[in-house]
Design an enzyme around this catalytic site. Sequence first.
Site, PDB file in Angstrom:
ATOM      1  N   LYS A   1     -10.194  14.383   4.011  1.00 26.15           N
ATOM      2  CA  LYS A   1     -11.001  13.161   4.062  1.00 26.15           C
ATOM      3  C   LYS A   1     -12.356  13.561   4.630  1.00 26.15           C
ATOM      4  O   LYS A   1     -12.600  13.443   5.837  1.00 26.15           O
ATOM      5  CB  LYS A   1     -10.322  12.118   4.940  1.00 26.15           C
ATOM      6  CG  LYS A   1     -11.103  10.803   5.106  1.00 26.15           C
ATOM      7  CD  LYS A   1     -10.995   9.888   3.915  1.00 26.15           C
ATOM      8  CE  LYS A   1     -11.717   8.565   4.171  1.00 26.15           C
ATOM      9  NZ  LYS A   1     -11.561   7.589   3.087  1.00 26.15           N
TER      10      LYS A   1
ATOM     11  N   VAL B   1       4.511  -1.628  -1.599  1.00 22.66           N
ATOM     12  CA  VAL B   1       5.557  -1.163  -0.681  1.00 22.66           C
ATOM     13  C   VAL B   1       5.282  -1.751   0.696  1.00 22.66           C
ATOM     14  O   VAL B   1       4.306  -1.368   1.353  1.00 22.66           O
ATOM     15  CB  VAL B   1       5.564   0.383  -0.600  1.00 22.66           C
ATOM     16  CG1 VAL B   1       6.566   0.864   0.438  1.00 22.66           C
ATOM     17  CG2 VAL B   1       5.822   1.002  -1.959  1.00 22.66           C
TER      18      VAL B   1
HETATM   19  N1  ATP Z   1       1.000   0.096  -3.075  1.00 21.43           N
HETATM   20  C1  ATP Z   1       0.811  -0.377  -1.828  1.00 21.43           C
HETATM   21  N2  ATP Z   1       1.793  -1.091  -1.210  1.00 21.43           N
HETATM   22  C2  ATP Z   1       1.617  -1.591   0.034  1.00 21.43           C
HETATM   23  N3  ATP Z   1       0.497  -1.416   0.771  1.00 21.43           N
HETATM   24  C3  ATP Z   1      -0.507  -0.713   0.188  1.00 21.43           C
HETATM   25  C4  ATP Z   1      -0.408  -0.163  -1.113  1.00 21.43           C
HETATM   26  N4  ATP Z   1      -1.576   0.486  -1.394  1.00 21.43           N
HETATM   27  C5  ATP Z   1      -2.361   0.333  -0.312  1.00 21.43           C
HETATM   28  N5  ATP Z   1      -1.717  -0.380   0.649  1.00 21.43           N
HETATM   29  C6  ATP Z   1      -2.236  -0.778   1.961  1.00 21.43           C
HETATM   30  O1  ATP Z   1      -3.499  -1.393   1.761  1.00 21.43           O
HETATM   31  C7  ATP Z   1      -4.420  -0.958   2.778  1.00 21.43           C
HETATM   32  C8  ATP Z   1      -5.585  -0.223   2.089  1.00 21.43           C
HETATM   33  O2  ATP Z   1      -5.048   0.930   1.440  1.00 21.43           O
HETATM   34  P1  ATP Z   1      -5.788   2.333   1.634  1.00 21.43           P
HETATM   35  O3  ATP Z   1      -6.107   2.550   3.062  1.00 21.43           O
HETATM   36  O4  ATP Z   1      -4.976   3.369   0.948  1.00 21.43           O
HETATM   37  O5  ATP Z   1      -7.148   2.031   0.838  1.00 21.43           O
HETATM   38  P2  ATP Z   1      -8.351   3.022   0.589  1.00 21.43           P
HETATM   39  O6  ATP Z   1      -8.809   2.811  -0.813  1.00 21.43           O
HETATM   40  O7  ATP Z   1      -7.949   4.392   0.964  1.00 21.43           O
HETATM   41  O8  ATP Z   1      -9.460   2.474   1.609  1.00 21.43           O
HETATM   42  P3  ATP Z   1     -10.767   3.246   2.186  1.00 21.43           P
HETATM   43  O9  ATP Z   1     -11.846   2.998   1.189  1.00 21.43           O
HETATM   44  O10 ATP Z   1     -10.997   2.591   3.493  1.00 21.43           O
HETATM   45  O11 ATP Z   1     -10.418   4.689   2.298  1.00 21.43           O
HETATM   46  C9  ATP Z   1      -3.634  -0.043   3.703  1.00 21.43           C
HETATM   47  O12 ATP Z   1      -3.123  -0.819   4.786  1.00 21.43           O
HETATM   48  C10 ATP Z   1      -2.489   0.428   2.848  1.00 21.43           C
HETATM   49  O13 ATP Z   1      -1.317   0.779   3.603  1.00 21.43           O
HETATM   50  C1  DNN Z   2     -14.834   1.295   6.464  1.00 21.08           C
HETATM   51  C2  DNN Z   2     -14.045   1.277   5.180  1.00 21.08           C
HETATM   52  N1  DNN Z   2     -12.618   1.414   5.521  1.00 21.08           N
HETATM   53  C3  DNN Z   2     -14.450   2.403   4.257  1.00 21.08           C
HETATM   54  N2  DNN Z   2     -13.966   3.635   4.818  1.00 21.08           N
HETATM   55  C4  DNN Z   2     -15.937   2.476   4.008  1.00 21.08           C
HETATM   56  C5  DNN Z   2     -16.313   1.676   2.794  1.00 21.08           C
HETATM   57  C6  DNN Z   2     -17.784   1.805   2.472  1.00 21.08           C
HETATM   58  C7  DNN Z   2     -18.190   0.896   1.336  1.00 21.08           C
HETATM   59  C8  DNN Z   2     -19.672   0.936   1.100  1.00 21.08           C
HETATM   60  C9  DNN Z   2     -20.067   0.048  -0.079  1.00 21.08           C
HETATM   61  O1  DNN Z   2     -19.759   0.410  -1.247  1.00 21.08           O
HETATM   62  O2  DNN Z   2     -20.564  -1.063   0.153  1.00 21.08           O
HETATM   63 MG    MG Z   3      -8.639   5.640   2.419  1.00 20.14          MG
END
Ligand code: ATP
Ligand code: DNN
Ligand code: MG
Length: 225
Positions: free
Chosen positions: A40, A209
């Site tokens: 990350k 999930v």
């Molecule tokens: N298929 C799923 N079932 C249940 N919960 C989920 C699922 N996918 C994502 N989540 C939950 O939704 C929330 C957002 O998911 P995640 O953190 O993976 O998003 P992200 O795209 O990585 O966000 P970021 O842009 O902040 O990195 C988390 O709490 C995660 O556990």
């Molecule tokens: C803080 C959040 N969980 C993400 N990691 C950051 C998302 C940035 C989005 C910026 C944008 O497209 O407006």
């Molecule tokens: Mg993420």
Amino acid sequence: MNESRAWFVAGTDTGIGKTFATAALIHAARKQGHRTLGMKPIAAGAELVGSERINEDAALLRAAGSFDPGLGLINPYCLMAPIAPHIAAAEEGVSIEPGRVIDCFNTLSAAADRIFVEGVGGFRVPLGPAYDTADLASDLGLPVILVVGLRLGCISHSLLTIDAILGRGLSLAGWVANCIDPTMLRREGNIDSLRTRIDAPLLARLPFVEGGDASSVSHLCTLPG
Ligand SMILES: Nc1ncnc2c1ncn2[C@@H]1O[C@H](COP(=O)(O)OP(=O)(O)OP(=O)(O)O)[C@@H](O)[C@H]1O
Ligand SMILES: C[C@H](N)[C@H](N)CCCCCC(=O)O
Ligand SMILES: [Mg+2]
């Protein structure tokens, strides 16, 4: 050790399951016997544990990996505020340097067979005045896995993101349909609409999930290529 392979994991937006899907893919690669890590590079939103900044995504990807190379390599840029990272970086007086990210990636790449590099937010998130996550993906030069958060609006977000990925000369290795909204209407119709419009394999259809344990759905993942 097998020849190292890596992918950049992009998403249709923030909060749509990039980390969830990346962790599932990591567990799937490990089940195939690969030494696998998640990365990350840039994270926004952290808590202090002692003197160490811990971002939830970085911690989840570290826990999913075959071994712990240390957060310094997994997450070289950990910003405190859960906001747009370029704003958080400016407020902290931090300049996000692509070279440092690439150095960390190369170090991880020498130690693992498979690496999944999670972006931050959507595909075009600013990381500084003239650099964004699409530039980083281009500099890393990795094939891209697109995670689609299944909710109304995801079709356009997906196709626009794919245009941007291909427009950078990157390849789309595949995509993941992630059910983040269990109440979504006509989910199957949306998935079918995406399948007929995305020229890349559907690597996984991940259900909702409760509790978000990604390892429980790794068996649903097909690794690219
Ligand atoms: N298929 C799923 N079932 C249940 N919960 C989920 C699922 N996918 C994502 N989540 C939950 O939704 C929330 C957002 O998911 P995640 O953190 O993976 O998003 P992200 O795209 O990585 O966000 P970021 O842009 O902040 O990195 C988390 O709490 C995660 O556990
Ligand atoms: C803080 C959040 N969980 C993400 N990691 C950051 C998302 C940035 C989005 C910026 C944008 O497209 O407006
Ligand atoms: Mg993420």
